[in-house]
Scaffold this motif. Structure first.
Motif, short mmCIF file in Angstrom:
data_model
loop_
_atom_site.label_atom_id
_atom_site.label_comp_id
_atom_site.label_asym_id
_atom_site.label_seq_id
_atom_site.Cartn_x
_atom_site.Cartn_y
_atom_site.Cartn_z
N GLY A 93 40.49 35.54 -17.03
CA GLY A 93 40.62 35.46 -15.57
C GLY A 93 39.75 34.36 -14.98
O GLY A 93 39.75 33.22 -15.45
N ARG A 94 38.94 34.71 -13.99
CA ARG A 94 38.11 33.72 -13.30
C ARG A 94 37.03 33.13 -14.20
O ARG A 94 36.43 32.10 -13.87
N LEU A 95 36.74 33.76 -15.32
CA LEU A 95 35.73 33.25 -16.25
C LEU A 95 36.29 32.17 -17.19
O LEU A 95 35.53 31.55 -17.94
N ALA A 96 37.57 31.97 -17.17
CA ALA A 96 38.20 31.02 -18.10
C ALA A 96 37.74 29.59 -17.83
O ALA A 96 37.51 29.20 -16.68
N PRO A 97 37.58 28.79 -18.87
CA PRO A 97 37.25 27.38 -18.65
C PRO A 97 38.42 26.63 -18.03
O PRO A 97 39.55 27.13 -18.00
N LYS A 98 38.13 25.45 -17.53
CA LYS A 98 39.17 24.60 -16.95
C LYS A 98 40.25 24.33 -17.99
O LYS A 98 39.97 24.15 -19.18
N ALA A 99 41.49 24.32 -17.56
CA ALA A 99 42.61 24.10 -18.47
C ALA A 99 42.45 22.79 -19.24
O ALA A 99 41.94 21.80 -18.72
N LEU A 100 42.88 22.79 -20.48
CA LEU A 100 42.76 21.61 -21.33
C LEU A 100 43.70 20.51 -20.87
O LEU A 100 44.79 20.78 -20.37
N PRO A 101 43.31 19.24 -21.05
CA PRO A 101 44.18 18.13 -20.65
C PRO A 101 45.38 18.01 -21.60
O PRO A 101 45.32 18.46 -22.74
N PRO A 102 46.46 17.39 -21.14
CA PRO A 102 47.64 17.27 -22.00
C PRO A 102 47.44 16.29 -23.15
O PRO A 102 48.07 16.44 -24.20
N MET A 103 46.58 15.29 -22.98
CA MET A 103 46.36 14.28 -24.02
C MET A 103 44.95 14.42 -24.59
O MET A 103 43.97 14.51 -23.84
N VAL A 104 44.86 14.43 -25.92
CA VAL A 104 43.56 14.52 -26.60
C VAL A 104 43.56 13.56 -27.78
O VAL A 104 44.60 13.11 -28.25
N ARG A 105 42.37 13.27 -28.27
CA ARG A 105 42.23 12.44 -29.48
C ARG A 105 42.02 13.37 -30.67
O ARG A 105 41.15 14.25 -30.64
N LYS A 106 42.80 13.19 -31.71
CA LYS A 106 42.77 14.09 -32.86
C LYS A 106 42.03 13.47 -34.04
O LYS A 106 42.31 12.34 -34.44
N LEU A 107 41.09 14.24 -34.61
CA LEU A 107 40.44 13.91 -35.87
C LEU A 107 40.89 14.95 -36.89
O LEU A 107 40.65 16.15 -36.69
N ALA A 108 41.54 14.54 -37.95
CA ALA A 108 42.10 15.48 -38.93
C ALA A 108 41.18 15.61 -40.13
O ALA A 108 40.66 14.62 -40.65
N GLY A 109 40.99 16.83 -40.60
CA GLY A 109 40.14 17.03 -41.76
C GLY A 109 39.93 18.51 -42.04
O GLY A 109 40.59 19.36 -41.46
N ASP A 110 39.07 18.80 -42.88
CA ASP A 110 38.20 17.93 -43.65
C ASP A 110 38.98 17.45 -44.87
O ASP A 110 39.48 18.25 -45.65
N THR A 166 34.72 12.25 -43.68
CA THR A 166 35.94 12.79 -44.29
C THR A 166 36.95 13.28 -43.26
O THR A 166 37.86 14.05 -43.59
N PHE A 167 36.78 12.85 -42.00
CA PHE A 167 37.78 13.14 -40.96
C PHE A 167 38.51 11.85 -40.60
O PHE A 167 37.88 10.80 -40.43
N ALA A 168 39.83 11.95 -40.46
CA ALA A 168 40.67 10.79 -40.16
C ALA A 168 41.03 10.76 -38.68
O ALA A 168 41.46 11.78 -38.12
N ASP A 169 40.86 9.61 -38.06
CA ASP A 169 41.20 9.44 -36.65
C ASP A 169 42.71 9.24 -36.53
O ASP A 169 43.26 8.26 -37.02
N CYS A 170 43.38 10.17 -35.87
CA CYS A 170 44.83 10.13 -35.73
C CYS A 170 45.28 9.59 -34.37
O CYS A 170 46.48 9.64 -34.04
N GLY A 171 44.33 9.13 -33.56
CA GLY A 171 44.69 8.60 -32.26
C GLY A 171 44.94 9.71 -31.25
O GLY A 171 44.60 10.87 -31.45
N ARG A 172 45.56 9.34 -30.13
CA ARG A 172 45.79 10.29 -29.04
C ARG A 172 47.13 10.98 -29.22
O ARG A 172 48.14 10.35 -29.56
#
Length: 269
Positions: free
Chosen positions: A239-256, A215-221
């Motif tokens: 601060g220093r505990l933060a995860p690596k910054a997110l990339p500018p492009m992602v693949r989106k699954l829309a739902g539910d 029931t999730f739709a693939d919306c592409g990048r």
């Protein structure tokens, strides 16, 4: 800065309620008064002085030396200050917390940060089921604040979560984001099977999903600006505990799509 120390004498044999042991509730009390505080609602439940050796001065910081899965409600209702735990804790840690910081050196039980509205919880181990989720009788789960888990997370994290951010270095278990209505779940390792059942709103972010619901739709990048804003916000808090910054492009699954379908799973890899 004043510190009050609770040294666990021996591993408890029954579940204990530590919700009374937060700075605002202990302010102005003598060590004798604190030692007499009950750790539960039952007539036979032990007092704090029966379980812990207590030393120091009430202030902004509480240190609990030792840990156990039977130490429930650690930091529940915390509204300022810091609680440091030297081992594992049980269920409901940080439940309903409003501000301050809880740092847990071991694992946590179920319902970590349920109904929390603010503050920061840092777990150096793994977290149990229903992190940030609802227990029976709750309308919503987590309502604000931030949780960082260095290990993995159990099933159904973010159950009916409304606001806030949960970050895990490890993997989220099955059905993460169940019935979620807002907020963010972010994993560096990926999601287990079938995340987002009945997801209404909110965002799940990670490199992979073991099994996607049909029931999730693939919306592409896509290139959502909000990810850069989220990365900066998290870096400012952690601060220093933060995860690596997110990339500018992602693949989106829309739902539910089985409900209003305004939520999303964003795949970073």
């Amino acid at each position: 800065m004043s510190t009050l120390s609770f040294n666990l004498r021996a591993a408890p044999t029954i579940a204990l309620d530590l919700s009374a042991l937060i700075p605002s509730k202990l302010a102005g009390l003598s060590l004798g008064d604190i030692a007499r505080l009950p750790l539960g609602a039952g007539a036979d439940d032990p007092a704090a002085g029966d379980v812990f050796d207590i030393a120091g001065t009430p202030g902004d910081t509480i240190v609990i030396s030792g840990g156990s899965p039977l130490l429930d409600y650690v930091g529940a209702g915390l509204d300022g200050g810091t609680i440091l735990v030297g081992g594992a804790v049980g269920a409901y840690a940080g439940r309903g917390m409003k501000a301050g910081k809880i740092e847990i050196a071991g694992d946590t039980g179920a319902y970590l940060a349920s109904t929390a509205t603010g503050g920061l919880v840092h777990v150096k181990g793994s977290a149990g089921d229903f992190l940030g989720g609802t227990r029976p009788g709750d309308r919503f789960g987590m309502l604000g604040g931030m949780v960082l888990v260095e290990g993995s997370v159990g099933q159904r994290a973010g159950e009916r979560m409304r606001r806030g951010v949960v970050i895990a270095r490890g993997k989220f278990g099955p059905a993460a984001g169940s019935r979620m209505v807002g907020g963010t779940l972010w994993t560096e390792a990926g999601f287990g099977p079938r995340p987002g059942p009945l997801l209404r709103r909110g965002t799940l972010i990670g490199p992979s999903v073991d099994e996607v619901l049909p029931t999730f739709a693939d919306c592409g990048r896509i290139d959502p600006v909000i990810l850069a804003i989220l990365s900066r916000y998290v870096a400012g808090v952690l601060g220093r505990l933060a995860p690596k910054a997110l990339p500018p492009m992602v693949r989106k699954l829309a739902g539910d799509q089985a409900t209003i379908g305004k939520g999303e799973i964003l795949l970073t890899a």
